[in-house]
Design a protein around this motif. Structure first.
Motif, PDB file in Angstrom:
ATOM      1  N   ILE A   1       0.863  -1.196   0.000  1.00 61.14           N
ATOM      2  CA  ILE A   1       0.000   0.000   0.000  1.00 61.14           C
ATOM      3  C   ILE A   1       0.894   1.239   0.000  1.00 61.14           C
ATOM      4  CG2 ILE A   1      -1.806   1.306   1.236  1.00 61.14           C
ATOM      5  CD1 ILE A   1      -2.893  -1.387   0.289  1.00 61.14           C
ATOM      6  N   ALA A   2       0.728   2.061  -1.046  1.00 57.60           N
ATOM      7  CA  ALA A   2       1.617   3.215  -1.220  1.00 57.60           C
ATOM      8  C   ALA A   2       1.342   4.310  -0.207  1.00 57.60           C
ATOM      9  CB  ALA A   2       1.471   3.769  -2.641  1.00 57.60           C
ATOM     10  N   VAL A   3       2.429   4.954   0.229  1.00 54.33           N
ATOM     11  CA  VAL A   3       2.330   6.155   1.069  1.00 54.33           C
ATOM     12  C   VAL A   3       2.658   7.396   0.234  1.00 54.33           C
ATOM     13  CG1 VAL A   3       2.626   5.032   3.305  1.00 54.33           C
ATOM     14  CG2 VAL A   3       4.657   5.676   2.003  1.00 54.33           C
TER      15      VAL A   3
ATOM     16  N   LYS B   1       1.835   8.061  -3.645  1.00 52.07           N
ATOM     17  CA  LYS B   1       1.079   7.316  -4.662  1.00 52.07           C
ATOM     18  C   LYS B   1       1.629   7.453  -6.068  1.00 52.07           C
ATOM     19  CE  LYS B   1      -2.300   6.392  -1.688  1.00 52.07           C
ATOM     20  NZ  LYS B   1      -2.300   5.053  -1.027  1.00 52.07           N
ATOM     21  N   TYR B   2       1.519   6.370  -6.791  1.00 53.89           N
ATOM     22  CA  TYR B   2       1.727   6.352  -8.249  1.00 53.89           C
ATOM     23  C   TYR B   2       0.407   6.762  -8.878  1.00 53.89           C
ATOM     24  CZ  TYR B   2       1.191   3.450 -12.585  1.00 53.89           C
ATOM     25  OH  TYR B   2       0.890   2.951 -13.824  1.00 53.89           O
ATOM     26  N   TRP B   3       0.411   7.832  -9.670  1.00 55.14           N
ATOM     27  CA  TRP B   3      -0.825   8.210 -10.383  1.00 55.14           C
ATOM     28  C   TRP B   3      -0.448   8.962 -11.653  1.00 55.14           C
ATOM     29  CZ3 TRP B   3      -5.184   5.870  -9.895  1.00 55.14           C
ATOM     30  CH2 TRP B   3      -6.310   6.377 -10.567  1.00 55.14           C
ATOM     31  N   GLY B   4      -0.552   8.337 -12.792  1.00 56.31           N
ATOM     32  CA  GLY B   4      -0.217   8.970 -14.069  1.00 56.31           C
ATOM     33  C   GLY B   4       0.847   8.159 -14.789  1.00 56.31           C
TER      34      GLY B   4
ATOM     35  N   SER C   1       1.259  -4.578 -13.803  1.00 53.27           N
ATOM     36  CA  SER C   1       0.566  -3.499 -13.109  1.00 53.27           C
ATOM     37  C   SER C   1       1.664  -2.684 -12.449  1.00 53.27           C
ATOM     38  CB  SER C   1      -0.373  -4.113 -12.073  1.00 53.27           C
ATOM     39  OG  SER C   1      -0.703  -3.186 -11.089  1.00 53.27           O
ATOM     40  N   GLY C   2       1.630  -1.366 -12.623  1.00 51.83           N
ATOM     41  CA  GLY C   2       2.716  -0.527 -12.115  1.00 51.83           C
ATOM     42  C   GLY C   2       3.051  -0.845 -10.670  1.00 51.83           C
ATOM     43  N   SER C   3       2.018  -0.823  -9.813  1.00 56.61           N
ATOM     44  CA  SER C   3       2.251  -0.997  -8.385  1.00 56.61           C
ATOM     45  C   SER C   3       2.819  -2.384  -8.058  1.00 56.61           C
ATOM     46  CB  SER C   3       0.951  -0.763  -7.620  1.00 56.61           C
ATOM     47  OG  SER C   3      -0.047  -1.651  -8.073  1.00 56.61           O
ATOM     48  N   ALA C   4       2.687  -3.352  -8.956  1.00 51.67           N
ATOM     49  CA  ALA C   4       3.182  -4.714  -8.701  1.00 51.67           C
ATOM     50  C   ALA C   4       4.690  -4.751  -8.546  1.00 51.67           C
ATOM     51  CB  ALA C   4       2.755  -5.656  -9.829  1.00 51.67           C
ATOM     52  N   CYS C   5       5.393  -3.804  -9.198  1.00 47.70           N
ATOM     53  CA  CYS C   5       6.864  -3.853  -9.125  1.00 47.70           C
ATOM     54  C   CYS C   5       7.326  -3.683  -7.691  1.00 47.70           C
ATOM     55  CB  CYS C   5       7.500  -2.836 -10.073  1.00 47.70           C
ATOM     56  SG  CYS C   5       7.399  -1.121  -9.544  1.00 47.70           S
ATOM     57  N   ARG C   6       6.516  -3.008  -6.859  1.00 52.04           N
ATOM     58  CA  ARG C   6       6.929  -2.768  -5.470  1.00 52.04           C
ATOM     59  C   ARG C   6       6.686  -3.963  -4.562  1.00 52.04           C
ATOM     60  NH1 ARG C   6       3.582   2.496  -5.908  1.00 52.04           N
ATOM     61  NH2 ARG C   6       2.142   0.984  -4.975  1.00 52.04           N
ATOM     62  N   SER C   7       5.842  -4.925  -4.994  1.00 52.29           N
ATOM     63  CA  SER C   7       5.528  -6.074  -4.134  1.00 52.29           C
ATOM     64  C   SER C   7       6.602  -7.153  -4.164  1.00 52.29           C
ATOM     65  CB  SER C   7       4.176  -6.691  -4.516  1.00 52.29           C
ATOM     66  OG  SER C   7       3.135  -6.138  -3.727  1.00 52.29           O
TER      67      SER C   7
ATOM     68  N   ASN D   1      -3.557  14.727  -1.673  1.00 52.27           N
ATOM     69  CA  ASN D   1      -3.165  15.359  -2.928  1.00 52.27           C
ATOM     70  C   ASN D   1      -3.577  14.496  -4.116  1.00 52.27           C
ATOM     71  OD1 ASN D   1      -0.755  15.656  -5.132  1.00 52.27           O
ATOM     72  ND2 ASN D   1      -1.396  17.620  -4.290  1.00 52.27           N
ATOM     73  N   PHE D   2      -3.389  13.189  -3.986  1.00 50.55           N
ATOM     74  CA  PHE D   2      -3.804  12.265  -5.053  1.00 50.55           C
ATOM     75  C   PHE D   2      -5.322  12.364  -5.297  1.00 50.55           C
ATOM     76  CE2 PHE D   2      -5.343   7.635  -4.990  1.00 50.55           C
ATOM     77  CZ  PHE D   2      -5.653   7.613  -6.347  1.00 50.55           C
ATOM     78  N   HIS D   3      -6.114  12.389  -4.220  1.00 54.52           N
ATOM     79  CA  HIS D   3      -7.572  12.464  -4.409  1.00 54.52           C
ATOM     80  C   HIS D   3      -8.012  13.848  -4.900  1.00 54.52           C
ATOM     81  CE1 HIS D   3      -8.479   8.377  -3.294  1.00 54.52           C
ATOM     82  NE2 HIS D   3      -7.468   8.485  -2.457  1.00 54.52           N
TER      83      HIS D   3
ATOM     84  N   ASP E   1      -6.469   4.319  -1.771  1.00 52.77           N
ATOM     85  CA  ASP E   1      -6.083   4.083  -3.160  1.00 52.77           C
ATOM     86  C   ASP E   1      -7.267   4.406  -4.082  1.00 52.77           C
ATOM     87  OD1 ASP E   1      -3.452   3.472  -2.736  1.00 52.77           O
ATOM     88  OD2 ASP E   1      -3.769   1.319  -2.610  1.00 52.77           O
ATOM     89  N   ALA E   2      -7.340   3.760  -5.211  1.00 50.08           N
ATOM     90  CA  ALA E   2      -8.395   4.060  -6.173  1.00 50.08           C
ATOM     91  C   ALA E   2      -9.710   3.384  -5.758  1.00 50.08           C
ATOM     92  CB  ALA E   2      -7.957   3.618  -7.562  1.00 50.08           C
ATOM     93  N   GLY E   3     -10.181   3.711  -4.569  1.00 47.07           N
ATOM     94  CA  GLY E   3     -11.412   3.159  -4.024  1.00 47.07           C
ATOM     95  C   GLY E   3     -11.640   3.737  -2.639  1.00 47.07           C
TER      96      GLY E   3
HETATM   97  O1  PMV Z   1      -0.853  -0.535 -10.250  1.00 48.60           O
HETATM   98  P1  PMV Z   1      -2.118   0.120 -10.659  1.00 48.60           P
HETATM   99  O2  PMV Z   1      -2.169   0.384 -12.112  1.00 48.60           O
HETATM  100  O3  PMV Z   1      -3.315  -0.641 -10.161  1.00 48.60           O
HETATM  101  O4  PMV Z   1      -2.191   1.555  -9.938  1.00 48.60           O
HETATM  102  C1  PMV Z   1      -2.198   1.725  -8.554  1.00 48.60           C
HETATM  103  C2  PMV Z   1      -2.532   3.125  -8.190  1.00 48.60           C
HETATM  104  C3  PMV Z   1      -2.691   3.397  -6.708  1.00 48.60           C
HETATM  105  O5  PMV Z   1      -2.999   2.226  -6.003  1.00 48.60           O
HETATM  106  C4  PMV Z   1      -3.827   4.380  -6.520  1.00 48.60           C
HETATM  107  C5  PMV Z   1      -1.445   4.047  -6.101  1.00 48.60           C
HETATM  108  C6  PMV Z   1      -0.260   3.164  -5.866  1.00 48.60           C
HETATM  109  O6  PMV Z   1       0.864   3.700  -5.934  1.00 48.60           O
HETATM  110  O7  PMV Z   1      -0.408   1.970  -5.572  1.00 48.60           O
END
Ligand code: PMV
Length: 354
Positions: free
Chosen positions: A16-18, A20-23, A156-162, A261-263, A308-310
């Motif tokens: 869970i991002a602190v 956020k990735y957005w864009g 999925s972008g955020s997957a790289c961090r897991s 800021n993200f929201h 996040d996006a929800g």
């Molecule tokens: O990895 P995606 O494409 O589902 O985007 C994740 C976007 C956020 O969850 C809102 C922020 C983040 O950095 O995880």
């Protein structure tokens, strides 16, 4: 003659991002407009377990999510991750003159989340990370998590961090081919092991605007995203400092500011995107009220929400404050049903009694 059959199972947690990735600056490669930073949750909290099998006898690549077969669309994100992993395996076979032509075999992937998919919690992060990690394991590839993060990112972008535990940054990178847009561990889980995440399921409905659609619309229509892009590099530095100093007060303030800021950027998008709802906003107010008391006692912030996006809330806190936060949530959301882990995760489906 029995054909060869290779298999591996891995478990990968949600992050869970602190920050956020957005864009996206590239939609096809999942390259971000800003760096991001997340905390990888504990495996017993939310995770995906994936078994990868490959065999010369399989007729095509197949994927099951929670027991239900899903179509692998040619050229889609899952297909991309599988082909990239097959490409790495092929390189390995050539380099080490490995006689097992496993890279030519088809794969079967069976993936399970330990949380309800319908709970509206992002499962793509742990899902794609587990997919890539399971294939790296079944293929016996000697790649590092950072190298694998380049492939998981394309799922999925955020997957790289897991692919890492603990505190993880995803650096935007500058290369157009994405070769430097990858994850790096900022600090291990042992560095600051008393951070906890209290998860509040506010709604279990599927989210309205997917992250891909939302990000695209934001980049195309929001003037405010430009300010966010200017702001994030400084916040990344501050956040890394807060983590290395185990400064929860700074960590909490930055986390909440960045979520807000993200929201705000989502609201600045046309048409606007509303991910938070009335219950989410009630949780925001509760957390600020909770912090107001400890700030008054010169103890600083004790809790930080992030969305996040929800509409679901994740509240980060130190372990010694979990009980107080859970009690507060149970007090204002008396209908909350404890789920999975009695002190970490709650359903708070209805409007709060406040
Ligand atoms: O990895 P995606 O494409 O589902 O985007 C994740 C976007 C956020 O969850 C809102 C922020 C983040 O950095 O995880």
């Amino acid at each position: 003659q029995m054909s060869d059959y290779w298999q591996a199972t891995v478990t990968t947690p949600v992050n869970i991002a602190v920050i956020k990735y957005w864009g996206k600056r590239s939609v096809s490669l999942n390259l971000p407009t800003n760096s991001s930073l997340s905390v990888t949750l504990h495996q017993d909290q939310l995770c995906t377990t994936t078994t990868a099998q490959c065999s010369a006898s399989f007729e095509k690549d197949r994927l099951w999510l929670n027991g239900k077969e899903e179509e692998i669309k040619p050229g889609g994100r899952t297909d991309t991750c599988i082909s990239e992993m097959k490409r790495l395996r092929k390189q390995y076979e050539e380099q080490y003159e490995d006689s097992h032509a496993v890279s030519t075999w088809h794969v079967h992937l069976a993936s399970f989340n330990n949380f309800p998919t319908a709970a509206g919690l992002a499962s793509s992060a742990s899902g794609y990370a587990a997919l890539v990690h399971s294939l790296a394991t079944v293929y016996r590839l000697p790649y590092t998590s950072t190298e694998l993060s380049l492939i998981a990112r394309q799922g999925s972008g955020s997957a790289c961090r897991s692919l890492f535990g603990g505190f993880v940054a995803w650096d935007t990178g500058v290369n157009e081919d994405g070769s430097d847009s990858k994850a790096r561990q900022v600090a291990s889980e042992d560095h600051w092991d008393d951070i906890n995440a209290v998860i509040c399921i506010v709604s279990d409905e599927k989210k309205g605007t997917s992250s891909t659609t939302g990000m695209q619309r934001t980049v195309e229509t929001s003037p405010l995203i430009q300010e966010r892009i200017r702001l994030v590099p400084g916040r990344m530095e501050e956040m890394e400092r807060a983590i290395s100093a185990q400064d929860f007060d700074a960590f909490a303030q930055l986390t909440m500011k960045d979520s807000n800021n993200f929201h705000a950027v989502c609201l600045d998008t046309s048409p606007p995107i509303f991910y938070m709802n009335d219950v989410s906003r009630a949780i925001v107010a509760l957390v600020h009220e909770f912090n107001r008391v400890s700030i008054g006692q010169k103890r600083g912030h004790r809790a930080a929400y992030t969305f996040d996006a929800g509409p679901n809330a994740v509240i980060y806190c130190l372990r010694r404050n979990v009980k107080d936060i859970v009690n507060m949530i149970m007090h204002y959301f008396p209908q909350a049903e404890p789920f999975k882990d009695t002190y970490k995760v709650f359903y708070a489906k209805d409007t709060p009694g406040m």
